[in-house]
Design a protein around this motif. Structure first.
Motif, PDB file in Angstrom:
ATOM      1  N   PHE A  76       0.824  -1.210   0.000  1.00  0.00           N
ATOM      2  CA  PHE A  76       0.000   0.000   0.000  1.00  0.00           C
ATOM      3  C   PHE A  76       0.855   1.256   0.000  1.00  0.00           C
ATOM      4  O   PHE A  76       0.490   2.264  -0.607  1.00  0.00           O
ATOM      5  CB  PHE A  76      -0.927   0.044   1.212  1.00  0.00           C
ATOM      6  CG  PHE A  76      -1.989  -1.015   1.212  1.00  0.00           C
ATOM      7  CD1 PHE A  76      -2.499  -1.518   0.033  1.00  0.00           C
ATOM      8  CD2 PHE A  76      -2.495  -1.507   2.398  1.00  0.00           C
ATOM      9  CE1 PHE A  76      -3.482  -2.487   0.027  1.00  0.00           C
ATOM     10  CE2 PHE A  76      -3.474  -2.479   2.412  1.00  0.00           C
ATOM     11  CZ  PHE A  76      -3.965  -2.968   1.222  1.00  0.00           C
ATOM     12  N   LEU A  77       1.990   1.214   0.679  1.00  0.00           N
ATOM     13  CA  LEU A  77       2.845   2.396   0.770  1.00  0.00           C
ATOM     14  C   LEU A  77       3.454   2.782  -0.576  1.00  0.00           C
ATOM     15  O   LEU A  77       3.938   3.893  -0.729  1.00  0.00           O
ATOM     16  CB  LEU A  77       3.963   2.169   1.793  1.00  0.00           C
ATOM     17  CG  LEU A  77       3.528   2.086   3.254  1.00  0.00           C
ATOM     18  CD1 LEU A  77       4.707   1.750   4.129  1.00  0.00           C
ATOM     19  CD2 LEU A  77       2.877   3.383   3.690  1.00  0.00           C
ATOM     20  N   GLU A  78       3.426   1.885  -1.545  1.00  0.00           N
ATOM     21  CA  GLU A  78       4.009   2.164  -2.864  1.00  0.00           C
ATOM     22  C   GLU A  78       2.955   2.495  -3.918  1.00  0.00           C
ATOM     23  O   GLU A  78       3.310   2.853  -5.040  1.00  0.00           O
ATOM     24  CB  GLU A  78       4.831   0.963  -3.334  1.00  0.00           C
ATOM     25  CG  GLU A  78       5.996   0.628  -2.421  1.00  0.00           C
ATOM     26  CD  GLU A  78       6.994   1.766  -2.322  1.00  0.00           C
ATOM     27  OE1 GLU A  78       7.256   2.415  -3.367  1.00  0.00           O
ATOM     28  OE2 GLU A  78       7.486   2.022  -1.215  1.00  0.00           O
ATOM     29  N   MET A  79       1.686   2.383  -3.580  1.00  0.00           N
ATOM     30  CA  MET A  79       0.629   2.657  -4.562  1.00  0.00           C
ATOM     31  C   MET A  79       0.563   4.151  -4.872  1.00  0.00           C
ATOM     32  O   MET A  79       0.615   4.988  -3.958  1.00  0.00           O
ATOM     33  CB  MET A  79      -0.727   2.197  -4.032  1.00  0.00           C
ATOM     34  CG  MET A  79      -0.876   0.718  -3.950  1.00  0.00           C
ATOM     35  SD  MET A  79      -2.528   0.315  -3.365  1.00  0.00           S
ATOM     36  CE  MET A  79      -2.506  -1.434  -3.546  1.00  0.00           C
ATOM     37  N   ARG A  84      -0.344   9.848  -3.452  1.00  0.00           N
ATOM     38  CA  ARG A  84      -0.958  11.130  -3.820  1.00  0.00           C
ATOM     39  C   ARG A  84      -1.781  11.690  -2.664  1.00  0.00           C
ATOM     40  O   ARG A  84      -1.757  12.887  -2.393  1.00  0.00           O
ATOM     41  CB  ARG A  84      -1.838  10.950  -5.058  1.00  0.00           C
ATOM     42  CG  ARG A  84      -2.397  12.238  -5.613  1.00  0.00           C
ATOM     43  CD  ARG A  84      -3.164  12.023  -6.911  1.00  0.00           C
ATOM     44  NE  ARG A  84      -4.055  10.870  -6.912  1.00  0.00           N
ATOM     45  CZ  ARG A  84      -5.302  10.881  -6.415  1.00  0.00           C
ATOM     46  NH1 ARG A  84      -5.782  11.972  -5.875  1.00  0.00           N
ATOM     47  NH2 ARG A  84      -6.043   9.798  -6.476  1.00  0.00           N
ATOM     48  N   ARG A  85      -2.489  10.820  -1.941  1.00  0.00           N
ATOM     49  CA  ARG A  85      -3.366  11.281  -0.867  1.00  0.00           C
ATOM     50  C   ARG A  85      -2.648  11.515   0.457  1.00  0.00           C
ATOM     51  O   ARG A  85      -3.013  12.418   1.203  1.00  0.00           O
ATOM     52  CB  ARG A  85      -4.481  10.262  -0.630  1.00  0.00           C
ATOM     53  CG  ARG A  85      -5.454  10.169  -1.753  1.00  0.00           C
ATOM     54  CD  ARG A  85      -6.495   9.133  -1.458  1.00  0.00           C
ATOM     55  NE  ARG A  85      -7.317   8.905  -2.628  1.00  0.00           N
ATOM     56  CZ  ARG A  85      -8.619   8.684  -2.568  1.00  0.00           C
ATOM     57  NH1 ARG A  85      -9.234   8.673  -1.413  1.00  0.00           N
ATOM     58  NH2 ARG A  85      -9.289   8.486  -3.665  1.00  0.00           N
ATOM     59  N   PHE A  86      -1.652  10.671   0.790  1.00  0.00           N
ATOM     60  CA  PHE A  86      -1.080  10.709   2.136  1.00  0.00           C
ATOM     61  C   PHE A  86       0.404  11.044   2.182  1.00  0.00           C
ATOM     62  O   PHE A  86       1.036  10.882   3.223  1.00  0.00           O
ATOM     63  CB  PHE A  86      -1.308   9.364   2.825  1.00  0.00           C
ATOM     64  CG  PHE A  86      -2.749   8.999   2.971  1.00  0.00           C
ATOM     65  CD1 PHE A  86      -3.543   9.638   3.893  1.00  0.00           C
ATOM     66  CD2 PHE A  86      -3.312   8.021   2.170  1.00  0.00           C
ATOM     67  CE1 PHE A  86      -4.876   9.313   4.025  1.00  0.00           C
ATOM     68  CE2 PHE A  86      -4.644   7.679   2.294  1.00  0.00           C
ATOM     69  CZ  PHE A  86      -5.429   8.330   3.224  1.00  0.00           C
ATOM     70  N   GLY A  98       6.218  11.137  -1.781  1.00  0.00           N
ATOM     71  CA  GLY A  98       6.792  10.047  -0.999  1.00  0.00           C
ATOM     72  C   GLY A  98       6.335  10.116   0.450  1.00  0.00           C
ATOM     73  O   GLY A  98       5.723  11.096   0.889  1.00  0.00           O
ATOM     74  N   VAL A  99       6.622   9.099   1.181  1.00  0.00           N
ATOM     75  CA  VAL A  99       6.259   9.011   2.593  1.00  0.00           C
ATOM     76  C   VAL A  99       7.553   8.971   3.394  1.00  0.00           C
ATOM     77  O   VAL A  99       8.462   8.193   3.088  1.00  0.00           O
ATOM     78  CB  VAL A  99       5.402   7.755   2.872  1.00  0.00           C
ATOM     79  CG1 VAL A  99       5.024   7.670   4.335  1.00  0.00           C
ATOM     80  CG2 VAL A  99       4.160   7.748   2.014  1.00  0.00           C
ATOM     81  N   SER A 100       7.645   9.808   4.432  1.00  0.00           N
ATOM     82  CA  SER A 100       8.852   9.829   5.254  1.00  0.00           C
ATOM     83  C   SER A 100       8.969   8.534   6.060  1.00  0.00           C
ATOM     84  O   SER A 100       7.999   7.779   6.212  1.00  0.00           O
ATOM     85  CB  SER A 100       8.824  11.032   6.198  1.00  0.00           C
ATOM     86  OG  SER A 100       7.789  10.856   7.144  1.00  0.00           O
ATOM     87  N   ASN A 101      10.148   8.288   6.575  1.00  0.00           N
ATOM     88  CA  ASN A 101      10.375   7.076   7.368  1.00  0.00           C
ATOM     89  C   ASN A 101       9.529   7.056   8.630  1.00  0.00           C
ATOM     90  O   ASN A 101       9.045   6.011   9.042  1.00  0.00           O
ATOM     91  CB  ASN A 101      11.851   6.957   7.733  1.00  0.00           C
ATOM     92  CG  ASN A 101      12.711   6.644   6.540  1.00  0.00           C
ATOM     93  OD1 ASN A 101      12.226   6.097   5.550  1.00  0.00           O
ATOM     94  ND2 ASN A 101      13.997   6.986   6.637  1.00  0.00           N
TER      95      ASN A 101
END
Length: 110
Positions: A76-79, A84-86, A98-101
């Protein structure tokens, strides 16, 4: 103890023996409740019973669910829609969202 009994130490029974009516007898020979450790049944059929099998099934199901859940969350973290949303940062390799660590760790932990 020999002073209290009035006899010498040779009249005392060895350790582990039971004195009954003045005679020393071996407690292990008379007691069926104390099994001989050399003759204990340790065969797999004796150890495996219904309770152990049920516990094994529950533990294996827990491990499977934990692994499945972790694999799904990493997917899910790569979708692109999820990013785009989170997203809270940009991916330095692609330049996209991207999503931070920290956020990734919180999402997996929750």
């Amino acid at each position: 103890m020999s002073r209290l009994n009035g006899g010498d130490s040779a009249s005392l029974p060895p350790t582990g023996d039971v004195v009954a009516s003045g005679n020393a007898t071996n407690a292990r020979a008379q007691s069926p409740a104390s099994p001989d450790p050399e003759k204990a049944d340790t065969s797999p059929a004796h150890i495996m019973n219904l309770r152990v099998l049920i516990m094994l099934v529950l533990v294996s199901m827990g491990g499977f669910i934990f692994g499945y859940d972790t694999g799904q969350i990493s997917g899910f973290l790569e979708m692109p829609d999820f990013l785009r949303r989170f997203s809270d940062s940009s991916n330095p390799k692609t330049g996209g969202p991207g999503v931070s660590n920290v956020r990734s760790g919180l999402i997996v932990a929750l």
